[in-house]
Design an enzyme around this catalytic site. Structure first.
Site, PDB file in Angstrom:
ATOM      1  N   GLU A   1     -33.087  35.262  33.886  1.00 49.23           N
ATOM      2  CA  GLU A   1     -32.238  36.434  34.132  1.00 49.23           C
ATOM      3  C   GLU A   1     -30.835  35.903  34.321  1.00 49.23           C
ATOM      4  OE1 GLU A   1     -32.847  39.435  33.715  1.00 49.23           O
ATOM      5  OE2 GLU A   1     -35.032  39.424  33.702  1.00 49.23           O
TER       6      GLU A   1
ATOM      7  N   LYS B   1     -36.471  26.517  44.640  1.00 45.04           N
ATOM      8  CA  LYS B   1     -35.165  25.923  44.910  1.00 45.04           C
ATOM      9  C   LYS B   1     -34.117  27.022  45.019  1.00 45.04           C
ATOM     10  CE  LYS B   1     -31.579  24.432  42.548  1.00 45.04           C
ATOM     11  NZ  LYS B   1     -30.534  24.721  43.526  1.00 45.04           N
TER      12      LYS B   1
ATOM     13  N   GLU C   1     -18.350  37.789  32.138  1.00 46.63           N
ATOM     14  CA  GLU C   1     -18.801  38.153  33.492  1.00 46.63           C
ATOM     15  C   GLU C   1     -17.896  37.462  34.527  1.00 46.63           C
ATOM     16  OE1 GLU C   1     -22.567  36.621  35.204  1.00 46.63           O
ATOM     17  OE2 GLU C   1     -23.004  38.714  35.629  1.00 46.63           O
TER      18      GLU C   1
ATOM     19  N   CYS D   1     -25.617  41.130  39.178  1.00 43.57           N
ATOM     20  CA  CYS D   1     -25.688  41.023  37.721  1.00 43.57           C
ATOM     21  C   CYS D   1     -25.666  42.416  37.097  1.00 43.57           C
ATOM     22  CB  CYS D   1     -26.926  40.240  37.300  1.00 43.57           C
ATOM     23  SG  CYS D   1     -28.409  40.754  38.104  1.00 43.57           S
TER      24      CYS D   1
HETATM   25  O1  TXE Z   1     -24.740  29.628  38.951  1.00 44.00           O
HETATM   26  P1  TXE Z   1     -25.726  28.540  38.422  1.00 44.00           P
HETATM   27  P2  TXE Z   1     -23.669  29.522  40.158  1.00 44.00           P
HETATM   28  C1  TXE Z   1     -22.961  33.647  37.356  1.00 44.00           C
HETATM   29  C2  TXE Z   1     -21.683  34.179  37.963  1.00 44.00           C
HETATM   30  C3  TXE Z   1     -21.231  33.050  38.819  1.00 44.00           C
HETATM   31  C4  TXE Z   1     -21.629  31.865  37.973  1.00 44.00           C
HETATM   32  C5  TXE Z   1     -21.805  30.561  38.695  1.00 44.00           C
HETATM   33  O2  TXE Z   1     -20.759  34.453  36.932  1.00 44.00           O
HETATM   34  O3  TXE Z   1     -19.851  33.068  39.020  1.00 44.00           O
HETATM   35  O4  TXE Z   1     -22.867  32.249  37.411  1.00 44.00           O
HETATM   36  O5  TXE Z   1     -22.718  30.709  39.784  1.00 44.00           O
HETATM   37  C6  TXE Z   1     -29.294  26.047  39.766  1.00 44.00           C
HETATM   38  N1  TXE Z   1     -30.874  22.536  36.325  1.00 44.00           N
HETATM   39  N2  TXE Z   1     -24.138  34.085  38.096  1.00 44.00           N
HETATM   40  O6  TXE Z   1     -22.903  28.240  40.072  1.00 44.00           O
HETATM   41  O7  TXE Z   1     -25.043  27.228  38.355  1.00 44.00           O
HETATM   42  C7  TXE Z   1     -28.337  26.218  40.933  1.00 44.00           C
HETATM   43  O8  TXE Z   1     -28.455  25.161  41.859  1.00 44.00           O
HETATM   44  C8  TXE Z   1     -31.595  23.317  37.143  1.00 44.00           C
HETATM   45  C9  TXE Z   1     -24.687  35.315  37.658  1.00 44.00           C
HETATM   46  O9  TXE Z   1     -24.367  29.773  41.434  1.00 44.00           O
HETATM   47  O10 TXE Z   1     -26.366  29.058  37.188  1.00 44.00           O
HETATM   48  C10 TXE Z   1     -28.776  27.568  41.481  1.00 44.00           C
HETATM   49  O11 TXE Z   1     -29.959  27.415  42.269  1.00 44.00           O
HETATM   50  N3  TXE Z   1     -31.025  24.197  38.000  1.00 44.00           N
HETATM   51  C11 TXE Z   1     -26.071  35.514  38.149  1.00 44.00           C
HETATM   52  C12 TXE Z   1     -29.103  28.348  40.198  1.00 44.00           C
HETATM   53  O12 TXE Z   1     -29.357  27.346  39.200  1.00 44.00           O
HETATM   54  C13 TXE Z   1     -29.690  24.324  38.010  1.00 44.00           C
HETATM   55  C14 TXE Z   1     -26.336  35.096  39.546  1.00 44.00           C
HETATM   56  C15 TXE Z   1     -27.948  29.233  39.721  1.00 44.00           C
HETATM   57  O13 TXE Z   1     -26.799  28.442  39.607  1.00 44.00           O
HETATM   58  C16 TXE Z   1     -28.877  23.530  37.166  1.00 44.00           C
HETATM   59  C17 TXE Z   1     -25.680  33.845  39.880  1.00 44.00           C
HETATM   60  C18 TXE Z   1     -29.535  22.611  36.295  1.00 44.00           C
HETATM   61  N4  TXE Z   1     -28.845  21.839  35.444  1.00 44.00           N
HETATM   62  C19 TXE Z   1     -24.610  33.402  39.166  1.00 44.00           C
HETATM   63  N5  TXE Z   1     -27.587  23.853  37.408  1.00 44.00           N
HETATM   64  C20 TXE Z   1     -26.489  36.958  37.908  1.00 44.00           C
HETATM   65  N6  TXE Z   1     -25.971  37.567  36.851  1.00 44.00           N
HETATM   66  O14 TXE Z   1     -27.279  37.496  38.663  1.00 44.00           O
HETATM   67  C21 TXE Z   1     -27.572  24.809  38.367  1.00 44.00           C
HETATM   68  N7  TXE Z   1     -28.846  25.089  38.750  1.00 44.00           N
END
Ligand code: TXE
Length: 478
Positions: free
Chosen positions: A248, A173, A380, A282
């Site tokens: 991660e 996904k 972050e 990250c």
């Molecule tokens: O992250 P999410 P988002 C951090 C960064 C960013 C913030 C939000 O600060 O501003 O996170 O980003 C899936 N059950 N990072 O909204 O929500 C979602 O659909 C299962 C840092 O993109 O964590 C996506 O595929 N899955 C990071 C994935 O999780 C769920 C990189 C990440 O989304 C879910 C990205 C649930 N309940 C964001 N909710 C890094 N440090 O590399 C969401 N998802």
């Protein structure tokens, strides 16, 4: 006519419902494509297909798995310019960074093609006479992969490639803002000779599709990269059902600059680490900890460098820094810039919304002079926003660097062997860099962090076997 990016379930392409525009953050008036999402039932179908295909895929020879992964890697590398262009349009990274990421995704598949032929094992004599012991690695089964938007080719590659190499099947996904890259990758994978159902792509929200993957009874393991909040939520659910999980999450990575450093290199490391890829890594260096003796000179040189950087559309040749990837992230960056001002940090440079032409999420790189306790210096932000703070010598700098809930990466710029060696041993992180930016890692070695940054086994390189296999110890009496 723009393309509709589709899902891939049990060997069939599925359009999905709720057709939505795939936004181009460099030009909101020129979308990248359209995509439809699947529902929870379709997601369960994908897990079911992966479950059905798993024994067949696990029973293939290592050579067959190596050939499949090699074919995927070869096609990605041959089409890296085209894939990089799609990535740049969809995520907003500059074209050269995007082509570099596509190439890295190809190299990762090539690396794991080799690993499929080198699955390790051991034979040991028992403590009992006439008994031999074999220790082997077997696939975990069906692996769910939930990926973020910031590396839409490389992160899926470094999860999908080892999963397949070790005989697992996959339900992938992507983040909803990057369905095009996921679809392009799935197209390549679909042509490589996998059994039907061994690889599935399901596009949709975390709440619906992500949750359905997690809840699917047929799921054996879950690999996630994303935010701390989502990661911790997944961890709690996984613990309840005893699911193997790897997370991660975020970082607040420090870059220490000592007075004896080559300042030109230190400035280059700071600019690259903090602002390239629009700070959306990250491993980004969001805390610049500079020994007082060179603090002011470093800041002055850094500001000069920032003034020379061109923020613009991802595909423009002279762009150094592309737009922020999405409206949500753009609003988060602007909110943190306001928080920084409100809590008394000094904005030394940038932080303004820019208008270079097309309508997009353009933000001038921002540099704050902050206190260690400020929110902008502890949370972050995930954008082109960094904080600089002075330190009274190496020991103070190391203490500041380690004073964080995160522990992904840390860097130091110094010409002192003594301090570099001490730093490598005492930085409380998974990855340490000397005279290099904190961001930018190799595809064939372990990746991951400590403390609040990561949970579970390391990713990438040979260490990936820890997560994607399970160990069996077999005793045989002669
Ligand atoms: O992250 P999410 P988002 C951090 C960064 C960013 C913030 C939000 O600060 O501003 O996170 O980003 C899936 N059950 N990072 O909204 O929500 C979602 O659909 C299962 C840092 O993109 O964590 C996506 O595929 N899955 C990071 C994935 O999780 C769920 C990189 C990440 O989304 C879910 C990205 C649930 N309940 C964001 N909710 C890094 N440090 O590399 C969401 N998802």
């Amino acid at each position: 006519m723009i393309e509709t990016f589709q899902n891939y379930i049990a060997g069939e392409w599925v359009v999905g419902s709720n057709i939505t525009i795939d936004e181009n953050p460099s030009d909101l008036d020129s979308p990248v494509g359209k995509f439809g999402v699947v529902d929870a039932q379709r997601t369960l179908d994908a897990v079911g297909a992966a479950q059905k295909a798993q024994p067949t895929w696990a029973a293939t020879t290592p050579q067959r798995r190596a050939d499949v992964l090699d074919a995927i890697g070869s096609e990605i590398l041959a089409r890296k310019a085209e894939l990089g262009r799609l990535l740049a349009m969809e995520e907003g990274k500059s074209l050269s960074e995007s082509i570099g990421e596509a190439a890295r995704a190809g190299q990762i598949f090539k690396f794991f093609a080799g690993e499929a032929l080198r699955i390790p094992g051991e034979w040991l004599a028992s403590t009992r006479p006439g008994v031999g012991i074999e220790i082997t690695r077997e696939p975990v089964g069906v692996v769910g992969i939930i990926a973020p938007w910031n590396f839409p080719l490389a992160i899926p590659a470094w999860k999908i490639a080892p999963a397949l190499a070790y005989g697992n099947t996959v339900v992938f996904k992507p983040a909803e803002t990057v369905p095009g890259c996921a679809w392009a990758l799935a197209q390549i994978i679909s042509r490589a000779g996998l059994p039907q159902g061994a690889f599935n792509l399901v596009i949709g929200s975390g709440r619906t599709v992500g949750q359905a993957i997690l809840d699917a009874p047929g799921l054996d393991a879950l690999s996630f990269t994303g935010s701390v909040a989502t990661g911790n939520q997944l961890l709690r659910s996984a613990a309840q059902r005893g699911l193997k999980i790897q997370l991660e999450m975020g970082g607040k990575n420090p870059l220490i600059v000592l007075a004896d450093a080559d300042l030109d290199n230190a400035v280059q490391c700071a600019v690259n680490g903090a602002y390239f890829s629009t700070g959306q890594r990250c491993t980004a260096s969001s805390r610049l900890i500079v020994e007082s003796a060179v603090h002011d000179e470093f800041v002055e040189r850094l500001q000069q460098k920032l003034a020379s950087l061109k923020v613009g559309p991802a595909l423009a040749e002279d762009t150094d820094i592309g737009p922020v990837a999405s409206q949500q992230q753009f609003e988060q960056d602007l909110a943190y810039i306001q928080i920084g001002k409100d809590e008394g940090a000094t904005l030394l440079w940038g932080g303004e919304q820019l208008d270079p032409g097309p309508r997009g999420y353009y933000l001038q790189p921002a540099l704050f002079a902050a206190e260690p306790g400020h929110r902008i210096a502890t949370e972050e932000i995930f954008g082109p926003v960094a904080c600089v703070m002075p330190a009274d010598g190496y020991d103070h700098a190391l203490a500041l660097a380690n004073d964080t809930e995160f522990g992904l990466c840390a860097g130091i710029c110094t010409t002192s062997l003594k301090h570099a060696t001490h730093f490598k041993r005492h930085a409380q992180v998974g990855m340490a860099m000397v005279n290099l930016p904190t961001a930018g890692v190799d595809p064939h070695v372990a990746f991951g962090g400590r403390k609040g940054s990561s949970y579970g086994a390391r990713e990438q390189g040979r260490y990936a076997a820890e997560f994607y296999t399970t160990v069996k110890t077999a005793y045989t009496a002669a």
